[in-house]
Design a protein around this motif. Structure first.
Motif, PDB file in Angstrom:
ATOM      1  N   ALA A 531      70.929  10.522 -14.354  1.00  0.00           N
ATOM      2  CA  ALA A 531      71.627  11.759 -13.981  1.00  0.00           C
ATOM      3  C   ALA A 531      72.602  11.505 -12.838  1.00  0.00           C
ATOM      4  CB  ALA A 531      70.607  12.824 -13.584  1.00  0.00           C
ATOM      5  N   ILE A 532      72.152  10.738 -11.831  1.00  0.00           N
ATOM      6  CA  ILE A 532      73.049  10.392 -10.718  1.00  0.00           C
ATOM      7  C   ILE A 532      74.232   9.573 -11.229  1.00  0.00           C
ATOM      8  CG2 ILE A 532      73.222   9.041  -8.600  1.00  0.00           C
ATOM      9  CD1 ILE A 532      70.360   9.828  -7.978  1.00  0.00           C
ATOM     10  N   ILE A 534      75.617   9.644 -14.179  1.00  0.00           N
ATOM     11  CA  ILE A 534      76.554  10.517 -14.898  1.00  0.00           C
ATOM     12  C   ILE A 534      77.445  11.272 -13.922  1.00  0.00           C
ATOM     13  CG2 ILE A 534      76.700  12.611 -16.304  1.00  0.00           C
ATOM     14  CD1 ILE A 534      74.230  11.599 -17.833  1.00  0.00           C
ATOM     15  N   VAL A 535      76.844  11.859 -12.891  1.00  0.00           N
ATOM     16  CA  VAL A 535      77.630  12.627 -11.920  1.00  0.00           C
ATOM     17  C   VAL A 535      78.612  11.722 -11.182  1.00  0.00           C
ATOM     18  CG1 VAL A 535      77.498  13.978  -9.794  1.00  0.00           C
ATOM     19  CG2 VAL A 535      75.840  14.370 -11.617  1.00  0.00           C
ATOM     20  N   VAL A 536      78.138  10.541 -10.757  1.00  0.00           N
ATOM     21  CA  VAL A 536      78.995   9.615  -9.998  1.00  0.00           C
ATOM     22  C   VAL A 536      80.192   9.183 -10.831  1.00  0.00           C
ATOM     23  CG1 VAL A 536      79.113   7.279  -9.049  1.00  0.00           C
ATOM     24  CG2 VAL A 536      77.218   8.775  -8.433  1.00  0.00           C
ATOM     25  N   LEU A 538      81.461  10.606 -13.578  1.00  0.00           N
ATOM     26  CA  LEU A 538      82.345  11.733 -13.890  1.00  0.00           C
ATOM     27  C   LEU A 538      83.356  11.924 -12.762  1.00  0.00           C
ATOM     28  CD1 LEU A 538      79.899  14.410 -15.373  1.00  0.00           C
ATOM     29  CD2 LEU A 538      81.792  13.325 -16.576  1.00  0.00           C
ATOM     30  N   LEU A 539      82.865  11.865 -11.516  1.00  0.00           N
ATOM     31  CA  LEU A 539      83.746  12.037 -10.359  1.00  0.00           C
ATOM     32  C   LEU A 539      84.683  10.849 -10.181  1.00  0.00           C
ATOM     33  CD1 LEU A 539      81.189  13.549  -7.811  1.00  0.00           C
ATOM     34  CD2 LEU A 539      83.020  14.749  -9.033  1.00  0.00           C
ATOM     35  N   ALA A 578      80.703   8.679 -19.377  1.00  0.00           N
ATOM     36  CA  ALA A 578      80.874   9.547 -18.210  1.00  0.00           C
ATOM     37  C   ALA A 578      82.229   9.310 -17.551  1.00  0.00           C
ATOM     38  CB  ALA A 578      79.738   9.312 -17.213  1.00  0.00           C
ATOM     39  N   GLY A 582      85.440  12.039 -17.299  1.00  0.00           N
ATOM     40  CA  GLY A 582      86.102  12.326 -16.032  1.00  0.00           C
ATOM     41  C   GLY A 582      87.586  12.003 -16.065  1.00  0.00           C
ATOM     42  N   VAL A 618      79.898  16.717 -22.256  1.00  0.00           N
ATOM     43  CA  VAL A 618      78.834  16.442 -21.292  1.00  0.00           C
ATOM     44  C   VAL A 618      77.474  16.665 -21.937  1.00  0.00           C
ATOM     45  CG1 VAL A 618      77.794  17.185 -19.114  1.00  0.00           C
ATOM     46  CG2 VAL A 618      80.276  16.937 -19.284  1.00  0.00           C
TER      47      VAL A 618
END
Length: 636
Positions: A531-532, A534-536, A538-539, A578, A582, A618
């Motif tokens: 999960a981390i 994916i977020v990292v 994406l940004l 991911a 982004g 997503v």
């Protein structure tokens, strides 16, 4: 994804060469203009010739090994040497054309005066960076004079002199652009200010050494972030931060940076990048993309919302040929958008689906991102290629579901029945083009060619088929395609080289170990770490651009994934998807603006349509991350 560049076929880019678009001063010298023009033509010609030579050499190597069973032992050395020269000359062309990977949001929103100041600042940073690199590059060339290429029997300095030449030509290019525009005085002022900042940083050297790894925030967060934010091409931002860090806080010789630049740009697997870019551009020139789209439109055009499905399937098929998402969008959109608009499709929705389908297809082999990821992490390229197809199909299904729901409100097409004679005729015409991805895959699976060489088989196949079947061939478009290939390849490879140096510096500082320990301590186990991730990404994909994000962080985070028992290939698929989402997402994604430029629609008209597609992408990514078998089922 490889980043788009300037022009109608490719997305907007901020770079030093945009300064050349400023109005000329009354005193602009015809001599400077002539020097700039002829220098540009000479570099274009040499780079184009190197691409042709690479194709001939590698294809000859395949024939010699597979047909005559007598490999050309020196071909890899010669191809690698020419490749380094091609990468540096391509970086020169990209600088001149404004096609280096860069963040452009600030410059787009600035006033006219603000844009002038920002461009002057960008040119100053590029100029100072090149000046800092010239001397270490010369020292590196001198060091390599004592080594010899074993098969060719020539000094290794012949190969690495391409770095010194490329840096020198880029320095001349920046100087000529500044001298020929209204940016000369602002650039000089910005350069003086930059030198003053450098001296201040040098004076703070003892303090920066004493604070330990906290100094990484100064060099690799503040300096890199500020440079990228004002529009400095990402490769130059990485370079100036790395050089500053090593000069101020260590006693490491600067020639080490040139060694890492060389190592990053000279990896044999990366030779596939310019060749697949060339193949991707050729499918438009040769008519391959046109025939595929015509067949799909005949096959599904009578269905409600059928052309939306055609767009998705066309991106899947074309992605299996080129490996370059910008080339894919440029090949597909012109053949579909006019008819879709005639049927009443919304312009913003068309471009939103185009951008989303490009994000969807980034794992389809041959993917430049997968090749780059494999080269820097050691993951098998063949395994990445085998794993990439099913995740892309899952994402395509999610996008198709959205298309199905939204197309229910549209009126049915005028032709509600299939035209079988037209379908058969278009299928026969498209069959050679549809066969190309299978030819490429067959050549790799059967051991006919490596992942690097197989692109030359595709190039020769495309040329032969276009000459014999898809006539008339537009030969006048081939030379611009070669130059464009060199520019895009140079932009990508220069970032890879400088990111390799930056990643090496981070590793030597001990940051990699600290990051691994911190990430291993996260709660939630493997799913929390994914999960981390994916977020990292994406940004990072949205802000930094795809390939630089992969180069810097994938090698650092991949070892951490081992602590959670995550399969390398599965983790690679999550990272790439991911990053790609982004990259094609507003407000900063370069791929998003490339799609807008190709579709000739303003970003404001597209953003409101993007969110539903991004949401399902997503959601699809979460499914892929949660079910490792999706990524690993086809791995032997």
């Amino acid at each position: 994804m490889e980043g788009p560049g300037a022009g109608s076929r490719r997305g907007p880019r901020v770079s030093t060469s945009q300064a050349s678009q400023e109005p000329r001063t009354a005193s602009s010298s015809p001599l400077l203009q002539a020097v700039d023009t002829w220098l540009g033509r000479a570099v274009d010609f040499v780079a184009a010739a190197l691409i042709v030579a690479e194709v001939i050499l590698l294809f000859s190597g395949v024939i010699a090994r597979y047909v005559f069973h007598h490999p050309i032992v020196w071909s890899d050395e010669l191809a690698g040497s020419m490749f380094l020269w091609l990468g540096m000359l391509g970086a020169v062309i990209a600088l001149r054309k404004g096609e280096h990977l860069a963040f452009s949001a600030l410059q787009r929103s600035a006033s006219a005066r603000g844009q002038v100041l920002l461009r002057a600042g960008v040119m100053a940073v590029v100029f100072v960076t090149l000046c800092l690199m010239l001397r270490p590059a010369l020292e590196y060339v001198e060091d390599e004079a004592f080594a010899q290429l074993p098969n060719l029997g020539v000094p290794s300095s012949w190969r690495v002199f391409g770095i010194e030449l490329g840096l020198g030509l880029m320095l001349v290019t920046v100087a000529l652009q500044a001298a020929r525009t209204k940016l000369l005085l602002p650039t000089i002022g910005a350069t003086v200010g930059l030198v003053a900042l450098g001296l201040a940083l040098w004076a703070l050297g003892p303090w920066l050494k004493n604070i330990g790894n906290l100094n990484l925030l100064v060099f690799f967060v503040v300096i890199v972030g500020a440079a990228i934010f004002i529009g400095v091409p990402i490769g130059f931002a990485f370079a100036i931060a790395t050089l500053s860090y090593l000069a101020v806080t260590t006693s490491t010789p600067m020639s080490v940076v040139m060694n890492r630049l060389d190592q990053g740009m000279s990896q044999p697997l990366l030779l596939a990048i310019p060749l697949f870019i060339l193949l991707g551009l050729l499918i438009e020139v040769t008519g391959f993309a046109r025939t595929i789209i015509a067949f799909l439109a005949a096959l599904m055009g009578f269905i409600r919302g059928g052309l939306y499905y055609v767009l998705l399937v066309a991106m899947l098929l074309v992605s299996g040929i080129s490996g370059s998402k910008v080339a894919d969008m440029a090949a597909v959109a012109p053949g579909l958008f006019p008819e879709m608009r005639r049927r009443g499709a919304n312009d913003g929705d068309l471009v939103a689906l185009l951008a989303s389908s490009a994000a969807m297809a980034d794992t389809i082999p041959p993917s430049i991102v997968l090749i780059t990821l494999g080269s820097v992490t050691g993951i098998s390229i063949a395994s990445l290629f085998a794993a990439g197809l099913l995740p892309a199909l899952i994402l395509a299904f999610f996008l198709a579901a959205v298309t199905f729901v939204r197309s229910r409100s549209e009126p049915p097409p005028a032709d509600s029945r299939p035209n079988w004679p037209l379908i058969r005729k278009s299928f026969v015409a498209a069959l050679p083009a549809i066969a190309l991805p299978f030819v490429i895959r067959w050549a790799v699976v059967e051991g006919v060619a490596t992942a690097t060489e197989v692109s030359t088989i595709g190039i020769v196949y495309a040329l032969v088929v276009s000459i014999l079947l898809y006539r008339p061939v537009q030969w006048s478009r081939f030379y611009p395609v070669l130059v464009e290939t060199a520019a895009l390849s140079g932009a990508i490879l220069f970032v890879i080289g400088t990111a390799t140096g930056m990643a090496w510096s981070l590793t030597q500082s001990g940051f990699s170990g600290d990051l691994a320990r911190a990430m291993t301590a996260v709660s939630g186990g493997a799913f929390g770490f994914l999960a981390i991730t994916i977020v990292v990404f994406l940004l990072l994909g949205n802000i930094l651009e795809g390939i630089p994000a992969i180069l810097l962080f994938a090698p650092l985070l991949l070892p951490v994934s081992h602590a959670f028992g995550i399969n390398d290939v599965h983790y690679a698929m999550v990272v790439v998807i991911a990053m790609s989402i982004g990259l094609f997402a507003p407000p900063f994604g370069i791929g998003f603006y490339a799609a807008c430029a190709i579709g000739k629609v303003t970003p404001d008209a597209v953003i409101k349509h993007m969110w539903r597609y991004l949401a399902v992408l997503v959601a699809g990514l979460v499914v892929i991350a949660a079910i490792p078998a999706i990524s690993t089922v086809f791995i032997k």
